[in-house]
Design a protein around this motif. Sequence first.
Motif, PDB file in Angstrom:
ATOM      1  N   GLY A   1       1.356  -1.602  -0.127  1.00 19.06           N
ATOM      2  CA  GLY A   1      -0.019   0.167  -0.037  1.00 19.06           C
ATOM      3  C   GLY A   1       0.748   0.943  -0.051  1.00 19.06           C
ATOM      4  N   PHE A   2       1.795   1.373   1.329  1.00 17.22           N
ATOM      5  CA  PHE A   2       2.614   2.165   0.570  1.00 17.22           C
ATOM      6  C   PHE A   2       3.684   2.247  -0.731  1.00 17.22           C
ATOM      7  CE2 PHE A   2       6.887   3.997   1.384  1.00 17.22           C
ATOM      8  CZ  PHE A   2       6.703   5.185   1.785  1.00 17.22           C
ATOM      9  N   LEU A   3       4.607   1.472  -0.861  1.00 18.71           N
ATOM     10  CA  LEU A   3       4.856   1.246  -2.068  1.00 18.71           C
ATOM     11  C   LEU A   3       3.873   2.210  -3.164  1.00 18.71           C
ATOM     12  CD1 LEU A   3       7.032  -1.905  -1.963  1.00 18.71           C
ATOM     13  CD2 LEU A   3       8.107   0.396  -1.318  1.00 18.71           C
ATOM     14  N   TRP A   4       2.584   2.006  -2.927  1.00 19.04           N
ATOM     15  CA  TRP A   4       2.232   2.286  -4.585  1.00 19.04           C
ATOM     16  C   TRP A   4       1.670   3.073  -3.957  1.00 19.04           C
ATOM     17  CZ3 TRP A   4       0.808   0.987  -8.799  1.00 19.04           C
ATOM     18  CH2 TRP A   4      -0.013   1.235  -9.599  1.00 19.04           C
ATOM     19  N   ASP A   5       1.121   3.940  -3.313  1.00 16.90           N
ATOM     20  CA  ASP A   5       1.334   5.424  -3.167  1.00 16.90           C
ATOM     21  C   ASP A   5       2.310   6.096  -2.985  1.00 16.90           C
ATOM     22  OD1 ASP A   5      -1.471   4.439  -1.812  1.00 16.90           O
ATOM     23  OD2 ASP A   5      -0.734   5.305   0.436  1.00 16.90           O
ATOM     24  N   LEU A   6       3.830   5.630  -2.883  1.00 15.89           N
ATOM     25  CA  LEU A   6       4.452   6.462  -3.183  1.00 15.89           C
ATOM     26  C   LEU A   6       4.840   6.601  -4.742  1.00 15.89           C
ATOM     27  CD1 LEU A   6       7.311   7.689  -2.401  1.00 15.89           C
ATOM     28  CD2 LEU A   6       8.496   5.195  -2.467  1.00 15.89           C
ATOM     29  N   LEU A   7       4.259   4.981  -5.232  1.00 21.17           N
ATOM     30  CA  LEU A   7       3.866   5.660  -6.776  1.00 21.17           C
ATOM     31  C   LEU A   7       3.174   6.120  -7.326  1.00 21.17           C
ATOM     32  CD1 LEU A   7       4.325   1.561  -7.736  1.00 21.17           C
ATOM     33  CD2 LEU A   7       6.455   3.434  -8.335  1.00 21.17           C
ATOM     34  N   LYS A   8       2.411   6.459  -6.858  1.00 16.90           N
ATOM     35  CA  LYS A   8       1.170   7.723  -7.601  1.00 16.90           C
ATOM     36  C   LYS A   8       1.817   9.094  -6.689  1.00 16.90           C
ATOM     37  CE  LYS A   8      -2.158   5.536  -4.879  1.00 16.90           C
ATOM     38  NZ  LYS A   8      -3.960   4.989  -4.740  1.00 16.90           N
ATOM     39  N   VAL A   9       2.637   9.537  -5.859  1.00 20.80           N
ATOM     40  CA  VAL A   9       2.838  10.370  -5.773  1.00 20.80           C
ATOM     41  C   VAL A   9       3.521  10.932  -6.424  1.00 20.80           C
ATOM     42  CG1 VAL A   9       1.763  10.652  -3.537  1.00 20.80           C
ATOM     43  CG2 VAL A   9       3.569  10.152  -3.042  1.00 20.80           C
ATOM     44  N   ILE A  10       5.002   9.901  -6.817  1.00 24.77           N
ATOM     45  CA  ILE A  10       6.477  10.507  -7.377  1.00 24.77           C
ATOM     46  C   ILE A  10       5.888  11.563  -9.267  1.00 24.77           C
ATOM     47  CG2 ILE A  10       8.131   9.659  -9.075  1.00 24.77           C
ATOM     48  CD1 ILE A  10       7.843   7.219  -6.821  1.00 24.77           C
ATOM     49  N   PRO A  11       5.025  11.169  -9.985  1.00 21.79           N
ATOM     50  CA  PRO A  11       4.724  12.160 -11.348  1.00 21.79           C
ATOM     51  C   PRO A  11       4.413  13.569 -10.395  1.00 21.79           C
ATOM     52  CG  PRO A  11       3.134   9.940 -11.420  1.00 21.79           C
ATOM     53  CD  PRO A  11       4.363   9.993  -9.722  1.00 21.79           C
TER      54      PRO A  11
ATOM     55  N   THR B   1       2.105   6.825 -17.591  1.00 19.64           N
ATOM     56  CA  THR B   1       1.450   5.450 -18.741  1.00 19.64           C
ATOM     57  C   THR B   1       2.985   4.540 -18.716  1.00 19.64           C
ATOM     58  OG1 THR B   1       3.170   6.955 -20.410  1.00 19.64           O
ATOM     59  CG2 THR B   1       0.366   7.281 -20.352  1.00 19.64           C
ATOM     60  N   ARG B   2       4.223   4.610 -18.306  1.00 22.24           N
ATOM     61  CA  ARG B   2       4.879   3.326 -18.199  1.00 22.24           C
ATOM     62  C   ARG B   2       4.793   2.902 -16.430  1.00 22.24           C
ATOM     63  NH1 ARG B   2       9.928   5.245 -20.525  1.00 22.24           N
ATOM     64  NH2 ARG B   2      10.283   2.864 -20.389  1.00 22.24           N
ATOM     65  N   VAL B   3       4.549   2.207 -15.744  1.00 24.92           N
ATOM     66  CA  VAL B   3       4.533   0.872 -15.084  1.00 24.92           C
ATOM     67  C   VAL B   3       6.066   1.103 -14.636  1.00 24.92           C
ATOM     68  CG1 VAL B   3       4.156  -0.404 -13.318  1.00 24.92           C
ATOM     69  CG2 VAL B   3       2.360   0.516 -14.434  1.00 24.92           C
ATOM     70  N   SER B   4       7.031   0.648 -15.487  1.00 26.39           N
ATOM     71  CA  SER B   4       7.992   0.713 -15.021  1.00 26.39           C
ATOM     72  C   SER B   4       9.595   1.109 -14.891  1.00 26.39           C
ATOM     73  CB  SER B   4       8.815   0.274 -16.369  1.00 26.39           C
ATOM     74  OG  SER B   4       9.309   0.540 -17.607  1.00 26.39           O
ATOM     75  N   ALA B   5       8.740   2.598 -15.970  1.00 27.72           N
ATOM     76  CA  ALA B   5       9.363   4.033 -15.003  1.00 27.72           C
ATOM     77  C   ALA B   5       9.582   4.293 -13.865  1.00 27.72           C
ATOM     78  CB  ALA B   5       9.054   5.192 -16.271  1.00 27.72           C
ATOM     79  N   LEU B   6       7.913   4.262 -13.170  1.00 26.11           N
ATOM     80  CA  LEU B   6       7.093   4.842 -12.676  1.00 26.11           C
ATOM     81  C   LEU B   6       8.375   3.687 -11.111  1.00 26.11           C
ATOM     82  CD1 LEU B   6       3.798   5.057 -11.961  1.00 26.11           C
ATOM     83  CD2 LEU B   6       5.143   6.865 -11.966  1.00 26.11           C
ATOM     84  N   LEU B   7       8.199   2.050 -11.125  1.00 27.92           N
ATOM     85  CA  LEU B   7       9.280   1.447 -10.366  1.00 27.92           C
ATOM     86  C   LEU B   7      10.703   1.791 -10.384  1.00 27.92           C
ATOM     87  CD1 LEU B   7       7.386  -2.098 -11.712  1.00 27.92           C
ATOM     88  CD2 LEU B   7       7.315  -0.843  -9.151  1.00 27.92           C
TER      89      LEU B   7
END
Length: 91
Positions: free
Chosen positions: A29-39, A56-62
């Motif tokens: 949950g935290f990791l997903w929230d982090l990915l959502k706020v990075i942009p 548009t690119r999950v790999s870039a977010l990871l």
Amino acid sequence: MDEREIESLSARELHDRAVRYAVRHGDFGFLWDLLKVIPAAEAASGKADETTNDLTRVSALLSDAMAAGEGHLGDALRPVYVEYLSKHPDA
């Protein structure tokens, strides 16, 4: 650690502790929230051109999540790390 001690950590230290704790405890949950706020953090740190690509690119977010403790991005994400570490004082 108390909140004062957490606040004194660098963005890199905050990132490393929060991500390491989340991975170790399976806190997706935290990791997903982090990915959502990075942009938004990238846009706030002057990298608006990367925001569109990241959405548009999950790999870039990871990839971003693993390096999101450095420079202006790390500084923009400090509140996310401080809040998370404050909830998990054993991190």
